[in-house]
Design an enzyme around this catalytic site. Structure first.
Site, PDB file in Angstrom:
ATOM      1  N   CYS A  74      13.465  87.836  19.733  1.00  0.00           N
ATOM      2  CA  CYS A  74      13.260  88.087  18.298  1.00  0.00           C
ATOM      3  C   CYS A  74      14.510  88.790  17.781  1.00  0.00           C
ATOM      4  O   CYS A  74      14.821  89.907  18.214  1.00  0.00           O
ATOM      5  CB  CYS A  74      12.028  88.975  18.124  1.00  0.00           C
ATOM      6  SG  CYS A  74      11.730  89.407  16.409  1.00  0.00           S
ATOM      7  N   GLU A 188       7.121  80.491  11.316  1.00  0.00           N
ATOM      8  CA  GLU A 188       7.328  81.075  12.640  1.00  0.00           C
ATOM      9  C   GLU A 188       6.200  80.755  13.619  1.00  0.00           C
ATOM     10  O   GLU A 188       5.028  81.035  13.351  1.00  0.00           O
ATOM     11  CB  GLU A 188       7.461  82.600  12.548  1.00  0.00           C
ATOM     12  CG  GLU A 188       8.887  83.063  12.874  1.00  0.00           C
ATOM     13  CD  GLU A 188       8.976  84.527  13.112  1.00  0.00           C
ATOM     14  OE1 GLU A 188       8.503  84.989  14.178  1.00  0.00           O
ATOM     15  OE2 GLU A 188       9.512  85.209  12.230  1.00  0.00           O
ATOM     16  N   ARG A 189       6.620  80.180  14.753  1.00  0.00           N
ATOM     17  CA  ARG A 189       5.688  79.974  15.883  1.00  0.00           C
ATOM     18  C   ARG A 189       5.121  81.320  16.306  1.00  0.00           C
ATOM     19  O   ARG A 189       5.846  82.297  16.345  1.00  0.00           O
ATOM     20  CB  ARG A 189       6.479  79.360  17.027  1.00  0.00           C
ATOM     21  CG  ARG A 189       5.715  79.223  18.334  1.00  0.00           C
ATOM     22  CD  ARG A 189       6.565  78.693  19.456  1.00  0.00           C
ATOM     23  NE  ARG A 189       7.541  79.656  19.930  1.00  0.00           N
ATOM     24  CZ  ARG A 189       8.189  79.510  21.103  1.00  0.00           C
ATOM     25  NH1 ARG A 189       7.983  78.423  21.837  1.00  0.00           N
ATOM     26  NH2 ARG A 189       9.054  80.405  21.495  1.00  0.00           N
ATOM     27  N   CYS A 198      13.558  85.405   9.580  1.00  0.00           N
ATOM     28  CA  CYS A 198      13.509  85.210  11.038  1.00  0.00           C
ATOM     29  C   CYS A 198      14.943  85.312  11.554  1.00  0.00           C
ATOM     30  O   CYS A 198      15.787  84.501  11.158  1.00  0.00           O
ATOM     31  CB  CYS A 198      12.910  83.831  11.342  1.00  0.00           C
ATOM     32  SG  CYS A 198      12.874  83.433  13.096  1.00  0.00           S
TER      33      CYS A 198
HETATM   34  N1  LIG Z   1       8.186  83.711  16.643  1.00  0.00           N
HETATM   35  C1  LIG Z   1       9.357  83.502  17.496  1.00  0.00           C
HETATM   36  C2  LIG Z   1       9.840  84.835  18.102  1.00  0.00           C
HETATM   37  C3  LIG Z   1      10.247  85.815  17.029  1.00  0.00           C
HETATM   38  C4  LIG Z   1      11.371  85.283  16.229  1.00  0.00           C
HETATM   39  C5  LIG Z   1      11.672  86.017  14.931  1.00  0.00           C
HETATM   40  N2  LIG Z   1      10.780  87.045  14.519  1.00  0.00           N
HETATM   41  C6  LIG Z   1      13.112  86.514  14.925  1.00  0.00           C
HETATM   42  O1  LIG Z   1      13.445  87.440  14.178  1.00  0.00           O
HETATM   43  O2  LIG Z   1      13.941  85.914  15.669  1.00  0.00           O
HETATM   44  C7  LIG Z   1       8.975  82.553  18.619  1.00  0.00           C
HETATM   45  O3  LIG Z   1       7.892  82.694  19.178  1.00  0.00           O
HETATM   46  O4  LIG Z   1       9.818  81.704  18.932  1.00  0.00           O
END
Ligand SMILES: N[C@H](CCC[C@H](N)C(=O)O)C(=O)O
Length: 257
Positions: A74, A188-189, A198
């Site tokens: 993240c 977002e996954r 993100c």
């Molecule tokens: N939801 C994303 C992880 C967090 C990504 C996001 N919050 C960031 O700032 O990079 C996933 O499961 O691939």
């Protein structure tokens, strides 16, 4: 036993943050993590982050999506945990920490945090989009008008559809503002909704726009629903290195449960 919780946000991507150096938090209780991230019954957040000790570097980052499951890197959370480490007195300004995708260098610059992302060696270009992994998987597609897009409906269809299916991907919708400015909205996954920004997503967008020839700049501004992020990088062959994600990381709350 009472637990102290913090809330951090980086351009509106928000996280429940816990100092878990005593290893008291149960990492296997997905229901409890999902409860803490619930915006009505819990504290609320796009994710939950644990800060833990590490034998070689300053600290370790453990990341959970709002669905309660541990997930990939993240970027906004990485910037927030660096601000948290400074708040706890673990670091001054420069740091190296361990995350699920390896070691990251970072620097605190007043209210902003500059986070180095892993090199990206492979980008896959299709007619409609680019797919790459910047610590998390990202589908990136250009759109003429971001304002009227039903991000949740269109994003979830792509995230659960072929070729991503159950494992899924994050989905970024992009429009070009100028040679070095792009607007981004992200599904977002693991949150299974649009987030206000993100970090690994805007990093993916910046690299994809350069890779597609939409820009020849290597310092890109990304305007998200939650604020402005900046990504810089060096192109090397068909890949990218020296990739840095810079933006604000703010502590908004501290409390006990
Ligand atoms: N939801 C994303 C992880 C967090 C990504 C996001 N919050 C960031 O700032 O990079 C996933 O499961 O691939």
């Amino acid at each position: 036993m009472k637990q102290t919780f913090y809330k951090y946000q980086g351009t509106g991507n928000d996280f429940v943050m816990i100092d878990n150096r005593l290893l008291t938090f149960d990492k296997n209780d997905a229901r409890h993590v999902a409860f803490l991230c619930d915006r009505r019954f819990g504290i609320g957040g796009d994710g939950l982050i644990l800060l833990e000790n590490h034998s070689e570097v300053d600290f370790k980052m453990v990341y959970f999506n709002a669905d309660g499951n541990q997930s990939s890197m993240c970027g906004n959370g990485g910037r927030c945990i660096v601000a948290f480490a400074k708040f706890l007195g673990i670091i001054e300004s420069a740091t190296t920490f361990e995350a699920i995708d390896g070691k990251h260098h970072a620097e605190v610059e007043k209210e902003a945090v500059k986070l180095q992302m892993q090199d990206v060696k492979v980008l896959e270009k299709f007619d409609s989009h680019v797919f790459l992994n910047t610590g998390s998987p990202h589908h990136v597609q250009l759109e003429d008008d971001l304002r009227n897009l039903d991000i949740k409906a269109i994003g979830s269809k792509i995230r659960y559809g072929a070729p991503y299916n159950t494992e899924g991907s994050n989905v970024n919708f992009v429009s070009k503002i100028s040679e070095d400015v792009f607007s981004v909205r992200t599904y977002e996954r693991g949150v299974e909704d649009e987030t206000l920004s993100c970090g690994t997503g805007v990093t993916a967008v910046a690299l994809a726009m350069n890779y597609m020839g939409q820009t020849d700049k290597n310092l890109i501004t990304l305007e998200t629903e939650g604020g402005t992020l900046v990504v810089s990088f060096e192109k090397v062959g068909q890949g990218y290195k020296n990739i840095w994600l810079t933006g604000p990381a703010v502590q908004v709350f501290k409390g006990e449960l």
